[in-house]
Design a protein around this motif. Structure first.
Motif, PDB file in Angstrom:
ATOM      1  N   THR A 126       0.789  -1.229   0.000  1.00  0.00           N
ATOM      2  CA  THR A 126       0.000   0.000   0.000  1.00  0.00           C
ATOM      3  C   THR A 126       0.824   1.283   0.000  1.00  0.00           C
ATOM      4  N   GLU A 127       2.117   1.215  -0.230  1.00  0.00           N
ATOM      5  CA  GLU A 127       2.908   2.448  -0.262  1.00  0.00           C
ATOM      6  C   GLU A 127       2.374   3.403  -1.327  1.00  0.00           C
ATOM      7  N   SER A 128       2.513   4.679  -1.041  1.00  0.00           N
ATOM      8  CA  SER A 128       2.176   5.688  -2.042  1.00  0.00           C
ATOM      9  C   SER A 128       3.205   5.618  -3.165  1.00  0.00           C
ATOM     10  N   ARG A 129       2.740   5.946  -4.349  1.00  0.00           N
ATOM     11  CA  ARG A 129       3.631   5.880  -5.506  1.00  0.00           C
ATOM     12  C   ARG A 129       3.533   7.164  -6.326  1.00  0.00           C
ATOM     13  N   TYR A 130       4.654   7.479  -6.966  1.00  0.00           N
ATOM     14  CA  TYR A 130       4.737   8.611  -7.879  1.00  0.00           C
ATOM     15  C   TYR A 130       5.181   8.053  -9.220  1.00  0.00           C
ATOM     16  N   ASP A 162      -3.859   3.233 -14.757  1.00  0.00           N
ATOM     17  CA  ASP A 162      -5.250   2.796 -14.642  1.00  0.00           C
ATOM     18  C   ASP A 162      -5.358   1.546 -13.775  1.00  0.00           C
ATOM     19  N   PHE A 163      -4.423   0.606 -13.960  1.00  0.00           N
ATOM     20  CA  PHE A 163      -4.404  -0.610 -13.152  1.00  0.00           C
ATOM     21  C   PHE A 163      -4.236  -0.276 -11.670  1.00  0.00           C
ATOM     22  N   LEU A 164      -3.278   0.600 -11.358  1.00  0.00           N
ATOM     23  CA  LEU A 164      -3.056   0.969  -9.958  1.00  0.00           C
ATOM     24  C   LEU A 164      -4.273   1.668  -9.379  1.00  0.00           C
ATOM     25  N   ASN A 165      -4.867   2.581 -10.149  1.00  0.00           N
ATOM     26  CA  ASN A 165      -6.065   3.266  -9.666  1.00  0.00           C
ATOM     27  C   ASN A 165      -7.210   2.293  -9.421  1.00  0.00           C
ATOM     28  N   GLU A 166      -7.390   1.339 -10.321  1.00  0.00           N
ATOM     29  CA  GLU A 166      -8.457   0.338 -10.166  1.00  0.00           C
ATOM     30  C   GLU A 166      -8.244  -0.527  -8.931  1.00  0.00           C
ATOM     31  N   ASN A 167      -6.991  -0.632  -8.499  1.00  0.00           N
ATOM     32  CA  ASN A 167      -6.664  -1.445  -7.334  1.00  0.00           C
ATOM     33  C   ASN A 167      -6.496  -0.612  -6.070  1.00  0.00           C
ATOM     34  N   GLY A 168      -6.914   0.648  -6.129  1.00  0.00           N
ATOM     35  CA  GLY A 168      -6.939   1.491  -4.943  1.00  0.00           C
ATOM     36  C   GLY A 168      -5.588   1.949  -4.432  1.00  0.00           C
ATOM     37  N   VAL A 169      -4.594   1.984  -5.301  1.00  0.00           N
ATOM     38  CA  VAL A 169      -3.262   2.425  -4.892  1.00  0.00           C
ATOM     39  C   VAL A 169      -3.244   3.947  -4.803  1.00  0.00           C
ATOM     40  N   ASP A 170      -2.613   4.462  -3.750  1.00  0.00           N
ATOM     41  CA  ASP A 170      -2.427   5.903  -3.595  1.00  0.00           C
ATOM     42  C   ASP A 170      -1.345   6.330  -4.589  1.00  0.00           C
TER      43      ASP A 170
END
Length: 82
Positions: free
Chosen positions: A11-15, A33-41
């Motif tokens: 769950t680390e935040s990513r840039y 899009d994949f990260l957003n769909e999986n709720g990644v910050d």
């Protein structure tokens, strides 16, 4: 595939940033899009440029600004990594 629901996603935040003329921009958008769909910050940024040092020199400064390194007590941990 929802990796977070399966407990397989950290769950680390990513840039993530990419130049709009970079040959990898489509892959980066798909990954975003994949990260957003999986709720990644995620902080995702695009800007003019391609896959070269000119782009990276500009955007490494933005990454460093994103990291809260001046936060009291942050130490080597920026606070974006949990």
């Amino acid at each position: 595939m929802k990796l977070k629901e399966e407990g397989r996603l950290r769950t680390e935040s990513r840039y993530l940033c990419c130049g709009t003329e970079d040959g990898l921009v489509t892959a980066n958008r798909d990954f975003r899009d994949f990260l957003n769909e999986n709720g990644v910050d995620l902080t995702y940024v695009e800007g003019p440029g391609k896959h070269d040092w000119v782009f990276w020199d500009t955007y490494i400064k933005k990454v460093l600004d994103w990291l809260p390194l001046n936060r009291t007590g942050a130490g080597i941990n920026s606070g974006n990594v949990k």
